[in-house]
Scaffold this active site. Structure first.
Site, PDB file in Angstrom:
ATOM      1  CB  CYS A 254      -0.981  -0.021   1.167  1.00  0.00           C
ATOM      2  SG  CYS A 254      -2.168  -1.368   0.995  1.00  0.00           S
TER       3      CYS A 254
ATOM      4  CG  HIS B 179      -3.029   2.869   3.501  1.00  0.00           C
ATOM      5  ND1 HIS B 179      -3.708   2.930   2.311  1.00  0.00           N
ATOM      6  CD2 HIS B 179      -3.042   1.564   3.886  1.00  0.00           C
ATOM      7  CE1 HIS B 179      -4.119   1.714   1.989  1.00  0.00           C
ATOM      8  NE2 HIS B 179      -3.731   0.869   2.922  1.00  0.00           N
TER       9      HIS B 179
ATOM     10  CG  ASN C 102      -6.992  -0.697   1.793  1.00  0.00           C
ATOM     11  OD1 ASN C 102      -6.332  -0.035   0.987  1.00  0.00           O
ATOM     12  ND2 ASN C 102      -6.450  -1.545   2.651  1.00  0.00           N
TER      13      ASN C 102
HETATM   14  O1  UT7 Z   1      -3.839  -1.939   3.371  1.00  0.00           O
HETATM   15  C1  UT7 Z   1      -3.119  -2.584   4.371  1.00  0.00           C
HETATM   16  C2  UT7 Z   1      -3.631  -3.904   4.640  1.00  0.00           C
HETATM   17  N1  UT7 Z   1      -4.827  -4.071   5.394  1.00  0.00           N
HETATM   18  C3  UT7 Z   1      -5.051  -3.655   6.659  1.00  0.00           C
HETATM   19  O2  UT7 Z   1      -4.447  -2.779   7.196  1.00  0.00           O
HETATM   20  C4  UT7 Z   1      -6.105  -4.410   7.418  1.00  0.00           C
HETATM   21  C5  UT7 Z   1      -5.751  -4.580   8.853  1.00  0.00           C
HETATM   22  N2  UT7 Z   1      -6.696  -5.358   9.611  1.00  0.00           N
HETATM   23  C6  UT7 Z   1      -7.974  -4.960   9.835  1.00  0.00           C
HETATM   24  O3  UT7 Z   1      -8.385  -3.901   9.365  1.00  0.00           O
HETATM   25  C7  UT7 Z   1      -8.855  -5.803  10.713  1.00  0.00           C
HETATM   26  O4  UT7 Z   1      -8.072  -6.815  11.326  1.00  0.00           O
HETATM   27  C8  UT7 Z   1     -10.033  -6.469   9.941  1.00  0.00           C
HETATM   28  C9  UT7 Z   1     -11.060  -5.407   9.557  1.00  0.00           C
HETATM   29  C10 UT7 Z   1      -9.523  -7.195   8.732  1.00  0.00           C
HETATM   30  C11 UT7 Z   1     -10.743  -7.467  10.842  1.00  0.00           C
HETATM   31  O5  UT7 Z   1     -11.178  -6.840  12.040  1.00  0.00           O
HETATM   32  P1  UT7 Z   1     -10.880  -7.537  13.448  1.00  0.00           P
HETATM   33  O6  UT7 Z   1     -11.513  -6.707  14.477  1.00  0.00           O
HETATM   34  O7  UT7 Z   1      -9.388  -7.749  13.550  1.00  0.00           O
HETATM   35  O8  UT7 Z   1     -11.653  -8.890  13.321  1.00  0.00           O
HETATM   36  P2  UT7 Z   1     -11.084 -10.378  13.444  1.00  0.00           P
HETATM   37  O9  UT7 Z   1     -10.229 -10.724  12.289  1.00  0.00           O
HETATM   38  O10 UT7 Z   1     -10.544 -10.558  14.825  1.00  0.00           O
HETATM   39  O11 UT7 Z   1     -12.422 -11.208  13.341  1.00  0.00           O
HETATM   40  C12 UT7 Z   1     -13.430 -11.140  14.352  1.00  0.00           C
HETATM   41  C13 UT7 Z   1     -14.585 -12.010  13.934  1.00  0.00           C
HETATM   42  C14 UT7 Z   1     -14.168 -13.415  13.469  1.00  0.00           C
HETATM   43  O12 UT7 Z   1     -15.147 -14.326  13.917  1.00  0.00           O
HETATM   44  P3  UT7 Z   1     -14.895 -15.232  15.233  1.00  0.00           P
HETATM   45  O13 UT7 Z   1     -13.668 -16.020  14.914  1.00  0.00           O
HETATM   46  O14 UT7 Z   1     -14.692 -14.255  16.343  1.00  0.00           O
HETATM   47  O15 UT7 Z   1     -16.136 -16.042  15.316  1.00  0.00           O
HETATM   48  C15 UT7 Z   1     -14.220 -13.329  11.976  1.00  0.00           C
HETATM   49  O16 UT7 Z   1     -14.448 -14.568  11.370  1.00  0.00           O
HETATM   50  O17 UT7 Z   1     -15.246 -11.412  12.802  1.00  0.00           O
HETATM   51  C16 UT7 Z   1     -15.367 -12.398  11.757  1.00  0.00           C
HETATM   52  N3  UT7 Z   1     -15.361 -11.709  10.488  1.00  0.00           N
HETATM   53  C17 UT7 Z   1     -16.470 -11.191   9.922  1.00  0.00           C
HETATM   54  N4  UT7 Z   1     -17.749 -11.176  10.317  1.00  0.00           N
HETATM   55  C18 UT7 Z   1     -18.637 -10.549   9.524  1.00  0.00           C
HETATM   56  C19 UT7 Z   1     -14.295 -11.443   9.680  1.00  0.00           C
HETATM   57  N5  UT7 Z   1     -14.688 -10.772   8.594  1.00  0.00           N
HETATM   58  C20 UT7 Z   1     -16.050 -10.617   8.714  1.00  0.00           C
HETATM   59  C21 UT7 Z   1     -17.026  -9.972   7.935  1.00  0.00           C
HETATM   60  N6  UT7 Z   1     -18.287  -9.972   8.365  1.00  0.00           N
HETATM   61  N7  UT7 Z   1     -16.724  -9.346   6.766  1.00  0.00           N
END
Ligand code: UT7
Length: 326
Positions: free
Chosen positions: A112, A251, A281
């Protein structure tokens, strides 16, 4: 010799994809997407549009803004993670599309922060005396690198392009740059297949490894750490106190990352440019698009100090402090 931005333009595709649209194809909700990422909608390129097509529109707008003709451009650098094809470089395709007959051209892939890295590189060509005008574009049709069955990535990204013409300026311009990479974290954000390590095969198709794989939490931790660390470093280098920053253009990966970075730096949210709610993003395109937003809204004033910071696949990060002068 000071170098700065003498032309700025951006383009996002017309097709709006809302969270409600994604609820129809994925096990996700508008509430989850908004609360975890800050995204309400994003733009998807048309089927017939590739990254160079978006780059072309942004580049033509930046050239017009700079009052320069394509023949005035000596070098084109495209920062992208979603090139039209593995080779030739998207920058070469863009050179032909805009008719920049005198320009050398190459792509720069740095996750990015691709646009931040490319601006840093382009500036060195001008300061060394090799080139006068450098076109630096951040452009992505990154949604095509995403798996529409993976809710952890598909909901986060959007397409777009931002272009800048760099040249010498009499006042202000770029005050300092800072770049960083940590390849030991590379596995957290990858597009594994389609290169020499894992060429296309039946296995690749089956495991869908021609799409982006991301460990969201690991990337999140790196990003929050880097956003404040590298920002402080670039400001120290230029002797610019944090209180003097007029605009913080981070970003656009996640509103929570932006808010925690701004909070840690002590920058109030009124100074923070946010586009993630509308565009998601857009990877290497996100900063020039955000910069163009405050520029076209007439908010960016001569003498304003603008802090730009990015982080992403590599893992990489990069920051620039600039004094706006036109
Ligand atoms: O451009 C540079 C690269 N990208 C980034 O900088 C992204 C960095 N990371 C993030 O922005 C965040 O980690 C995310 C938005 C990707 C995820 O948020 P999070 O608060 O870290 O969620 P998580 O990965 O801990 O997931 C929490 C829960 C999981 O379910 P369980 O295991 O707790 O039952 C996921 O499976 O949310 C679930 N989940 C979703 N639920 C509904 C993951 N994606 C989704 C979704 N809708 N789209």
């Amino acid at each position: 010799m000071m170098v700065g931005i003498v032309g700025l333009g951006s383009y996002v595709p017309e097709q709006v994809v809302t969270n409600a649209d994604l609820e129809k194809i994925l096990d996700t909700t508008d509430g989850w997407i908004k609360s975890r990422s800050g995204i309400t909608e994003r733009r998807f390129a048309r089927k017939d549009q590739a990254t160079s097509d978006l780059a072309q529109i942004a580049a033509e707008r930046a050239l017009e803004d700079a009052h320069l003709s394509p023949n005035d451009i000596d070098l084109i650098i495209v920062g992208t993670n979603s090139p039209d094809m593995l080779y030739p470089a998207t920058a070469c395709l863009l050179q032909e599309m805009i008719g920049a007959r005198n320009a050398a051209a190459f792509d720069l892939q740095a996750g990015c922060p691709g646009w931040v890295y490319a601006v840093t590189a382009g500036t060195q060509f001008i300061q060394s005396g090799m080139y006068k005008n450098v076109l630096v574009v951040g452009a992505e049709v990154i949604t095509r690198m995403m798996d529409n069955t993976d809710r952890g990535t598909y909901v986060l990204f959007g397409d777009g392009a931002g272009a800048t013409v760099l040249s010498t300026v009499e006042h202000g311009g770029f005050l300092s740059f800072e770049l960083f990479a940590d390849g030991s974290l590379a596995q957290y954000l990858t597009l594994p297949a389609g290169g020499s390590r894992k060429p296309f095969s039946k296995e690749v198709l089956k495991e869908r490894s021609y799409f982006t794989k991301m460990d969201g939490q690991a990337v999140f931790r790196f990003s929050v750490r880097e956003i404040s660390r590298i920002s402080k470093k670039v400001l120290d280098k230029a002797n610019v106190p944090l209180e003097s920053v007029d605009w913080f253009v981070p970003h656009q990966a996640n509103l929570r990352i932006i808010q925690s970075g701004a909070q840690e730096l002590g920058i109030p949210m009124e100074k923070v440019v946010v586009t993630i709610d509308k565009y998601g993003n857009s990877s290497a395109a996100s900063i020039p698009i955000a910069l163009d937003k405050i520029y076209t809204e007439g908010k960016l004033k001569n003498g304003d100090k603008v802090l730009m910071v990015s982080f992403g696949a590599g893992m990489t990060s990069g920051a620039i402090i600039m004094e706006w002068s036109r």
